[in-house]
Design an enzyme around this catalytic site. Sequence first.
Site, PDB file in Angstrom:
ATOM      1  CG  LEU A   1      -1.831  -1.252   1.385  1.00 56.86           C
ATOM      2  CD1 LEU A   1      -2.396  -1.353   2.806  1.00 56.86           C
ATOM      3  CD2 LEU A   1      -2.975  -1.196   0.360  1.00 56.86           C
TER       4      LEU A   1
ATOM      5  CG  ASP B   1      10.881  -5.143  -8.080  1.00 57.28           C
ATOM      6  OD1 ASP B   1       9.827  -5.778  -8.254  1.00 57.28           O
ATOM      7  OD2 ASP B   1      11.368  -4.380  -8.922  1.00 57.28           O
TER       8      ASP B   1
ATOM      9  CB  ALA C   1      13.812  -0.043  -1.641  1.00 60.37           C
TER      10      ALA C   1
END
Length: 312
Positions: free
Chosen positions: A228, A259, A289
């Site tokens: 989300l 990913d 990330a």
Amino acid sequence: MSAGDEAASRPVLVAGAINTDLVARVEKAPEAGETVTGSSFAIFGGGKGANQAIASARSGAPTAMLGGLGDDDFGRERRADLDAEGIDTASVARRESTPSGVALIVVEEATGQNRISYVPGATRTIAADQARDAVARVQPAVILATLEPPPEALAALFEAGKQRGSVVILNATPEAIGARPFLGQIQMLIVNETEAEDLIDSPVSAANGEDAALALSRLGPKTVAVTLGAAGAAIIHDGETATFPAPRVEVVDTTGAGDAFCGAFAAELARGADPFTAAKVGVAAGSLATTVPGAYPGIPRRDAVQRLLAER
Ligand code: ADP
């Protein structure tokens, strides 16, 4: 320290695309027949499969990749990237007559919009036998696949995984609709909001993430994670739901966040964690990330993820 920290991880097999992104920045994108002079050009390793394999390896799981590359410079460079991460690339085919996957990306500086021409190349040559051989060779505890490989290769991969007793996870990307034929065959599904909407045909947001996970689990997979964005992820497993909010981070580039979630989630399962713990770890990995530009560089290592979780 939880038991999961001590356990040696079992192998993860990741199936998907290994691409090279060629990125040109221009003031204004060219019209048909027009040539414009750009301001910068850069080459990045990419492909969701490769990103996820790197995320799994950096999360500490012995990781193998099922994929395809051409017999060209990009192919050699991308294989070297994966080798440098300690990823087993023996099941990444080298095709003599098909080029490596490439995305030509034009970023228009005036609007920030991207125009992308993607040629999957050798990823589309991944064969059913190649998938079966990879499972027999790697003996994966966990299989993580995107929808980038051809459907017949995925069908063979999932069947071989099931026979071996591997946990089979499908990340229904880039086009979620392609997951429909496999929903009865997989145990776990990971989707973002848009992909969830495409599969259940109704709006999905942070407000109804758990309901979406429930609706998706009714289509087959008993474990479903719906990521989300800044709100983290909702998960259902064996009929129980939970939501793990994302930590507040300084977001620089969200490329590869999904990913990073998938690879960390798979690696955590391979270490013996339950899906709720794996989702919590995946959320932390995804959030980290977003704090670094670029896909490969931004994918965090397990120690950084564990530090972030310990701070919370
Ligand atoms: P995708 O990249 O596939 O669209 P999401 O946008 O849902 O997937 O992001 C995947 C994960 O990355 C989220 O579950 C979350 O942990 C993290 N993430 C994404 N965007 C943000 C953000 N703005 N702030 C913090 N974490 C984020």
